[in-house]
Design a protein around this motif. Structure first.
Motif, PDB file in Angstrom:
ATOM      1  N   UNK A   1       0.818  -1.208   0.000  1.00  0.00           N
ATOM      2  CA  UNK A   1       0.000   0.000   0.000  1.00  0.00           C
ATOM      3  C   UNK A   1       0.854   1.261   0.000  1.00  0.00           C
ATOM      4  N   UNK A   2       2.049   1.179   0.604  1.00  0.00           N
ATOM      5  CA  UNK A   2       2.915   2.351   0.742  1.00  0.00           C
ATOM      6  C   UNK A   2       4.016   2.413  -0.308  1.00  0.00           C
TER       7      UNK A   2
ATOM      8  N   UNK B   1      -9.056   8.268   5.345  1.00  0.00           N
ATOM      9  CA  UNK B   1      -8.895   7.383   4.182  1.00  0.00           C
ATOM     10  C   UNK B   1      -7.855   8.008   3.265  1.00  0.00           C
ATOM     11  N   UNK B   2      -6.628   8.061   3.746  1.00  0.00           N
ATOM     12  CA  UNK B   2      -5.543   8.692   3.003  1.00  0.00           C
ATOM     13  C   UNK B   2      -4.869   7.733   2.042  1.00  0.00           C
ATOM     14  N   UNK B   3      -3.689   8.119   1.587  1.00  0.00           N
ATOM     15  CA  UNK B   3      -2.879   7.276   0.713  1.00  0.00           C
ATOM     16  C   UNK B   3      -1.932   6.452   1.570  1.00  0.00           C
ATOM     17  N   UNK B   4      -2.068   5.127   1.508  1.00  0.00           N
ATOM     18  CA  UNK B   4      -1.194   4.249   2.262  1.00  0.00           C
ATOM     19  C   UNK B   4      -1.666   4.001   3.683  1.00  0.00           C
TER      20      UNK B   4
ATOM     21  N   UNK C   1      -5.555   5.006   6.688  1.00  0.00           N
ATOM     22  CA  UNK C   1      -5.967   3.651   6.324  1.00  0.00           C
ATOM     23  C   UNK C   1      -6.567   3.702   4.923  1.00  0.00           C
ATOM     24  N   UNK C   2      -5.711   3.507   3.941  1.00  0.00           N
ATOM     25  CA  UNK C   2      -6.175   3.521   2.562  1.00  0.00           C
ATOM     26  C   UNK C   2      -7.276   2.479   2.373  1.00  0.00           C
ATOM     27  N   UNK C   3      -8.356   2.884   1.698  1.00  0.00           N
ATOM     28  CA  UNK C   3      -9.505   1.988   1.580  1.00  0.00           C
ATOM     29  C   UNK C   3      -9.145   0.694   0.859  1.00  0.00           C
TER      30      UNK C   3
END
Length: 281
Positions: free
Chosen positions: A40-41, A148-151, A167-169
């Motif tokens: 995710x990151x 609901x950010x990035x990563x 917590x990216x969706x």
């Protein structure tokens, strides 16, 4: 109550984790928490964020990820750039009122189903500790905002003022990842960077992606006379940040055949939260 002195907060007790066979009711998986966070990151690890990107960052600062998913702020003060102190003393603990540790929070940008995943992870953590997540009020100066950010990322320990947990969706809304990031916010570092890690694992730096070696740097930790925990939800997987598909972490003991695959907090993750915050003292 006995005083506690911290450098970086990290606790662990060795025992067998009692975890479900799947992440959220699906098929059995051996994917580690950090594998999913790493994926995710992937596009964030070399990125710096401006104050406008990270709302909890101090004015005039930029932020970046360390250790794969820990957000830190860098402040340019008269031309001097320095890392903000991430969690170097007891001041980064959340406040305790009576026998309960209160962590004000709010959840923004998620659907009802997504909010329930976050809430269930918090409820589970509360069930075995004295941590109590309470809805943020106007009077709360320190609080956590789930975005609901990035990563997938969090700050290490309580920061002055509001702080975020991202917590990216698509990629981060799993119980283990939610609890992992909450534990960062409570003051916990990754297991394999604690000060005694070289007594328990070998880091194969030759297999690590170039430029990612700092994710395995040993942190200065006070382990409070607790044992290394391979079953912790805070432990990297065997192939974390591997550039060639070969193991980046090898246990010294041949008895350890699997680690980093926890799908929720282990019994010892609960125990160390209780020790850190003296829940039953």
């Amino acid at each position: 109550m006995m005083p506690i002195i911290f450098t970086v907060l990290l606790l662990s007790i060795t025992a067998v984790s009692s975890v479900p066979k799947d992440r959220n009711g699906g098929e059995e998986t051996n994917t580690s928490t950090l594998d999913n966070i790493e994926q995710a990151n992937a596009n964030l690890l070399s990125k710096q964020f401006s104050t406008s990107d990270i709302h909890s960052a101090p004015a005039g600062s930029i932020s970046h990820l360390t250790y794969g998913d820990i957000m830190t702020d860098i402040i340019d003060d008269d031309g001097i750039v320095s890392n903000a102190v991430p969690c170097t003393s007891g001041s980064c603990l959340w406040n305790k009122t009576g026998n309960e540790v209160l962590v004000p929070y709010r959840i923004t940008g998620f659907s009802g189903r997504e909010k329930r995943i976050i809430q269930n992870a918090m409820n589970d953590l509360e069930s075995g500790t004295c941590i109590r997540f309470v809805r943020k009020s106007k009077s709360d100066s320190s609080f956590v905002t789930f975005i609901s950010g990035t990563g997938c990322w969090s700050y290490l320990g309580r920061q002055e003022g509001g702080q975020q947990i991202s917590l990216q969706k698509n990629g981060c809304l799993f119980k283990d990842i939610v609890q992992h990031e909450i534990l960062h916010a409570l003051g916990y570092h990754h297991e394999q960077v604690r000060s005694d890690r070289d007594d328990n694992v070998i880091i194969n730096f030759e297999n690590i992606i170039s430029g990612r070696e700092n994710n395995f740097a040993i942190a200065t930790t006070n382990n409070l006379d607790t044992d290394y925990d391979f079953n912790s939800v805070m432990h990297y997987g065997q192939f974390a940040f591997s550039k060639n598909g070969l193991a980046t972490i090898t246990p010294i003991s041949s008895a350890v055949t699997e680690f980093g695959t926890a799908t929720e907090m282990s019994a010892n993750d609960f125990l160390r939260v209780n020790r850190l915050y003296q829940c039953f003292s």
